[in-house]
Write a protein that holds these residues in place. Structure first.
Motif, PDB file in Angstrom:
ATOM      1  N   TYR A   1       0.862  -1.195   0.000  1.00 44.35           N
ATOM      2  CA  TYR A   1       0.000   0.000   0.000  1.00 44.35           C
ATOM      3  C   TYR A   1       0.888   1.231   0.000  1.00 44.35           C
ATOM      4  N   LYS A   2       0.556   2.199  -0.834  1.00 48.16           N
ATOM      5  CA  LYS A   2       1.223   3.497  -0.838  1.00 48.16           C
ATOM      6  C   LYS A   2       0.146   4.574  -0.763  1.00 48.16           C
ATOM      7  N   GLY A   3       0.225   5.390   0.278  1.00 53.49           N
ATOM      8  CA  GLY A   3      -0.786   6.420   0.476  1.00 53.49           C
ATOM      9  C   GLY A   3      -0.166   7.796   0.633  1.00 53.49           C
ATOM     10  N   ALA A   4      -0.618   8.736  -0.194  1.00 57.95           N
ATOM     11  CA  ALA A   4      -0.167  10.122  -0.105  1.00 57.95           C
ATOM     12  C   ALA A   4      -1.280  10.948   0.538  1.00 57.95           C
ATOM     13  N   HIS A   5      -1.003  11.473   1.736  1.00 64.01           N
ATOM     14  CA  HIS A   5      -1.937  12.355   2.434  1.00 64.01           C
ATOM     15  C   HIS A   5      -1.389  13.781   2.288  1.00 64.01           C
ATOM     16  N   TYR A   6      -2.141  14.640   1.625  1.00 61.06           N
ATOM     17  CA  TYR A   6      -1.681  16.015   1.480  1.00 61.06           C
ATOM     18  C   TYR A   6      -2.876  16.960   1.515  1.00 61.06           C
ATOM     19  N   ASN A   7      -2.624  18.175   2.022  1.00 60.75           N
ATOM     20  CA  ASN A   7      -3.697  19.124   2.279  1.00 60.75           C
ATOM     21  C   ASN A   7      -3.417  20.449   1.592  1.00 60.75           C
ATOM     22  N   ASN A   8      -4.449  21.001   0.968  1.00 61.73           N
ATOM     23  CA  ASN A   8      -4.323  22.234   0.188  1.00 61.73           C
ATOM     24  C   ASN A   8      -5.256  23.316   0.694  1.00 61.73           C
ATOM     25  N   LEU A   9      -4.828  24.560   0.546  1.00 60.41           N
ATOM     26  CA  LEU A   9      -5.710  25.708   0.744  1.00 60.41           C
ATOM     27  C   LEU A   9      -6.296  26.105  -0.604  1.00 60.41           C
ATOM     28  N   GLU A  10      -7.622  26.220  -0.673  1.00 59.14           N
ATOM     29  CA  GLU A  10      -8.303  26.573  -1.910  1.00 59.14           C
ATOM     30  C   GLU A  10      -8.666  28.051  -1.980  1.00 59.14           C
TER      31      GLU A  10
ATOM     32  N   PRO B   1      -3.328  29.491  -5.442  1.00 56.33           N
ATOM     33  CA  PRO B   1      -4.372  28.460  -5.332  1.00 56.33           C
ATOM     34  C   PRO B   1      -3.753  27.067  -5.208  1.00 56.33           C
ATOM     35  N   ASP B   2      -4.445  26.174  -4.524  1.00 58.58           N
ATOM     36  CA  ASP B   2      -3.976  24.810  -4.281  1.00 58.58           C
ATOM     37  C   ASP B   2      -2.650  24.791  -3.524  1.00 58.58           C
ATOM     38  N   TYR B   3      -2.462  25.780  -2.670  1.00 57.80           N
ATOM     39  CA  TYR B   3      -1.258  25.849  -1.853  1.00 57.80           C
ATOM     40  C   TYR B   3      -1.212  24.630  -0.925  1.00 57.80           C
ATOM     41  N   GLU B   4      -0.144  23.826  -1.041  1.00 57.33           N
ATOM     42  CA  GLU B   4      -0.005  22.623  -0.219  1.00 57.33           C
ATOM     43  C   GLU B   4       0.728  22.971   1.069  1.00 57.33           C
ATOM     44  N   TYR B   5       0.056  22.756   2.207  1.00 57.58           N
ATOM     45  CA  TYR B   5       0.649  23.111   3.490  1.00 57.58           C
ATOM     46  C   TYR B   5       1.055  21.895   4.321  1.00 57.58           C
ATOM     47  N   GLU B   6       0.725  20.722   3.864  1.00 54.35           N
ATOM     48  CA  GLU B   6       1.065  19.541   4.649  1.00 54.35           C
ATOM     49  C   GLU B   6       1.061  18.306   3.756  1.00 54.35           C
TER      50      GLU B   6
END
Length: 795
Positions: free
Chosen positions: A449-458, A468-473
């Motif tokens: 299993y390979k999982g990418a968890h990432y969070n963006n500001l819209e 836009p789509d600024y990745e903060y984590e």
């Protein structure tokens, strides 16, 4: 209640005062005349036996009546015969070699057999079709013993969940054609990602407790083994439609070619499901398809399944706050509020797509060996979007911006929390059956299993100078899971000895905390040994008694690891499961009673403790247990009238439970409990289905479900609990045919016919304010009386 128990006990006594006869005979090969030991013979199919070393079978004490006798044997064509039994009958059966192999090998490798020393329930195609009205998959299993099902949106569509013996989906092993379905990291199962899966399912087995070894995560409460579409010999087309309360609608098209050229078959399904939900702003928009193609050879079967599901649901998973519920509003969903004037963010939604690819292979290797294997790949991608009020920019790694002399440190914003994952691997089973006495299976799997968890500001209300789509984590995780098991059944006279050994190795890499509490990539390796042993004594062809003991081990989930440092990581959970039971089965009456004792070591539970960033974490509790009795029965009272009933009485306790509560000063207070109830574990669960057939092809069923009080945490605090509830449904079905249509099925499901006000699930977040404990409870109210009408056409 005493009268209820007395009636249930009387019902379970296997005594029927009717005329009874025997059916016996020999199973042989048509061409050679050789006897066929180990052939499976069933009647309707409540009563099943196998032929002995001389190919002889016998049913005793069968009531007079009309039956369908079915004989099956791997490598031979299945035979069915109509019989009218009014005296002792000798019936010899000859079988013809089949030009195609069946898919029984895949099924038998992951399931308990009729005499296995474990508690299980089988659901066949007819059971599934009867209950497949368009609600979540878990509702197919609602009437099985020890089961509680709930719906976040309150109307059965969208996020639905199941608990068996008080254990949730993270402790339930679920396989689809022998391939793991549980999420590799959080270990849950989300059937909302596979809407209308039931329309492509052929059969299901539910095992309670540790059960038999299979692939995927360890079973701590139950196993659910699902098999999808199998061979159809003739072409078909189906249109299945449902519509009902709260804007609920389902449309599905099923088509199949039947067997082409004696070797090939193709099946397909396309579905869509929509619902507004009972709770406000709890809509669901769901789509799925299922495609399957197979090749049937003389000694092999190859099948390719390609299927996919898409879900968009409004975020109703926080439920309704207790104070709002008590004020009389059972539907208010405050999640997504933008301001105090009750303006809501319309796109507070969960969005996810999952694509599945399965290549299944079965091979008969002579008369004693058979093999089944599978390659699989699952691709998932999606996000949930939410609105946040006046959130600190520091939480997103953004330096406060000064504009016109004013420093902007907080802002309203919209963020998306993404998951993009890949899951792939292989499974295999090698079966050896030299005679009717011995059966052995060597199986296992390797999965990655390979999982990418990432969070963006819209979007941000204030100017923050971020694109836009600024990745903060971001957190990239990898998990490998290897297991191998050996299982054997050996008959000595009327005694079956069962043994099962499994080894499992796990490697998990994730973004966590190092010893100095700085973010760093961490890893953990676990090795589990899961032995199982049991014995079954066949009293006669109708009944047996059994006993088994099994050990299960279960790894912590993603949040358990990411919220802890190497020195305070949680330990894996351990379970020792003792099962003792009795089963009785014949065409007009079947019953079972099963006692269980499940002893946990280091069970992971929520205590109120927080991690370094303030998130609730689970902690190992040294000692806890579940003990209970499950009883079920089915009786055909008269030709048109039957009754199915089951009940579970249990005690579920945790010892020396510590609860941590935050106080006004921001510090943590500890409250120690000696012995309390395990959360979400009712001490009584019962269900009943009374079915009446007034005319041919018509059925009226009265369905009842009772669930006793459930506590929302492990403190047995009455103010943090779900009240007991007793809910009744009515199901109406009628089937007929007209020119050009093989079958027209009309149905009506009336849920909660007496409009019982109840909540089937919830959560609690208590703290200490002003020296007193204050409860913040949230509940999932279920809908009052609601309807689902269906129209199904088969061509």
């Amino acid at each position: 209640m005493k009268n209820l128990f007395a009636a249930l006990f009387a019902l379970l006594l296997p005594v029927l005062a009717t005329a009874q006869f025997s059916i016996s005979g020999k199973i042989t090969d048509l061409q050679t005349g050789a006897t066929l030991p180990g052939a499976t013979i069933s009647i309707n199919p409540a009563l099943t036996t196998v032929s002995d070393a001389q190919g002889v079978y016998k049913f005793g004490n069968v009531p007079n009546g009309n039956y369908v006798l079915k004989v099956s044997y791997i490598g031979y064509q299945t035979v069915e015969k109509q019989i009218a039994l009014s005296a002792n009958l000798t019936l010899n059966i000859t079988l013809t070699t089949s030009s195609q192999m069946t898919e029984e090998v895949t099924v038998s490798a992951t399931r308990a057999s009729n005499n296995s020393p474990t508690a299980f329930t089988n659901l066949n195609k007819k059971d599934i079709e009867k209950n497949n009205s368009g609600r979540g998959f878990e509702y197919l299993l609602e009437q099985t013993p020890s089961t509680v099902v709930t719906s976040n949106a309150g109307a059965g569509v969208g996020y639905t969940s199941i608990r068996i013996r008080g254990s949730d989906a993270t402790r339930t092993n679920v396989t689809l054609n022998g391939i793991p379905l549980n999420d590799a990291e959080d270990q849950g199962v989300y059937f909302v990602d596979l809407p209308d899966l039931a329309s492509s399912v052929d059969n299901i087995q539910v095992q309670r407790g540790v059960g038999t070894s299979t692939n995927g995560a360890g079973a701590f409460g139950a196993s659910i083994n699902i098999q999808t579409t199998t061979r159809h010999d003739t072409a078909y087309a189906e249109l299945n439609n449902s519509a009902g309360s709260y804007g609920t609608i389902r449309n599905a098209v099923n088509v199949g070619t039947g067997l082409l050229g004696g070797h090939f078959s193709f099946d397909g399904r396309l579905s869509r499901m929509n619902s507004d939900g009972y709770i406000d702003r709890a809509f669901s928009h769901l789509k799925s398809y299922f495609l399957s193609g197979a090749y049937y050879g003389k000694n092999s079967v190859v099948r390719l399944n390609v299927f996919s599901g898409y879900e968009q649901t409004y975020q109703a998973w926080d439920g309704v706050a207790e104070d709002i519920l008590k004020a009389g509003d059972r539907r208010y969903n405050e999640l997504g509020a933008i301001n105090s004037s009750n303006s809501f963010y319309k796109n507070q939604t969960d969005n996810y797509t999952q694509n599945y690819y399965q290549l299944l292979y079965d091979q008969q290797l002579g008369s004693k060996f058979s093999f089944s294997g599978a390659l699989h790949y699952t691709k998932g991608s999606g996000y949930y979007e939410e609105y946040k009020n006046a959130d600190s920019l520091k939480n997103y790694g953004i330096t406060p911006v000064t504009i016109g002399g004013t420093t902007i440190e907080t802002t309203d914003l919209v963020r998306r929390l993404w998951l993009n994952n890949d899951f792939y691997g292989l499974t295999y089973n090698l079966n050896y059956k030299p005679d009717d006495k011995l059966k052995m299976t060597l199986g296992g799997a390797y999965n990655e299993y390979k999982g990418a968890h990432y969070n963006n500001l819209e979007w941000t209300q204030e100017s923050t100078n971020v694109p836009p789509d600024y990745e903060y984590e971001r957190d990239n995780a990898k998990k490998t899971d290897f297991n191998i098991f050996g299982r054997a059944e050996y008959h000595v006279g009327k005694v079956l000895f069962y043994g099962d050994l499994q080894y499992r190795h796990i490697y998990y890499s994730f973004l966590g905390f190092d010893a100095t509490l700085n973010s760093a990539q961490q890893s953990v390796q676990l090795n589990f040994f899961n032995p199982k042993a049991g014995i079954t004594y066949e009293i006669d062809q109708h009944s047996n008694v059994y006993a088994s003991i099994a050990v299960g081990n279960h790894e912590p989930n993603r949040s358990d690891y990411t919220g802890s440092s190497p020195q305070d990581r949680p330990k894996p959970e351990n379970l020792k499961d003792l099962e003792i039971g009795y089963r009785y089965s014949e065409p007009t009456f079947s019953a079972s009673i099963n006692g269980f004792y499940m002893l946990y070591k280091n069970q992971l539970v929520l205590t109120g403790k927080l991690d370094t960033v303030g998130e609730a974490i689970r902690t190992n509790i040294k000692d806890s247990y579940r003990a209970g009795i499950e009883a079920s029965a089915r009786i055909k009272i008269a030709e048109p009238l039957s009754w199915s009933v089951n009940a579970t009485i249990s005690t579920n306790k945790v010892k020396n439970f510590p609860q941590y509560l935050q106080n006004d000063a921001g510090t943590i207070d500890l409250i120690q409990y000696k012995k309390t109830d395990i959360a979400y574990s009712p001490d009584f669960v019962g269900s009943s289905v009374i079915s009446y057939r007034p005319v041919k092809n018509a059925e009226i069923a009265f369905i009842s479900k009772y669930v006793s009080r459930q506590y929302l945490d492990n403190t047995s605090t009455l103010s943090r609990s779900l009240d007991a509830y007793f809910v009744n449904d009515v199901r109406l079905n009628y089937n007929f045919s007209i020119k050009g249509i093989k079958n027209v099925g009309v149905g009506l499901l009336i849920n909660n016919i007496f409009s019982k006000k109840y909540e089937s699930d919830g959560a609690t977040y208590p703290d200490i304010e002003g020296g007193k404990v204050v409860n913040y409870n949230y509940f999932f109210p279920q809908a009052p009386i609601n309807l689902l009408a269906s129209l199904n056409l088969k061509f």
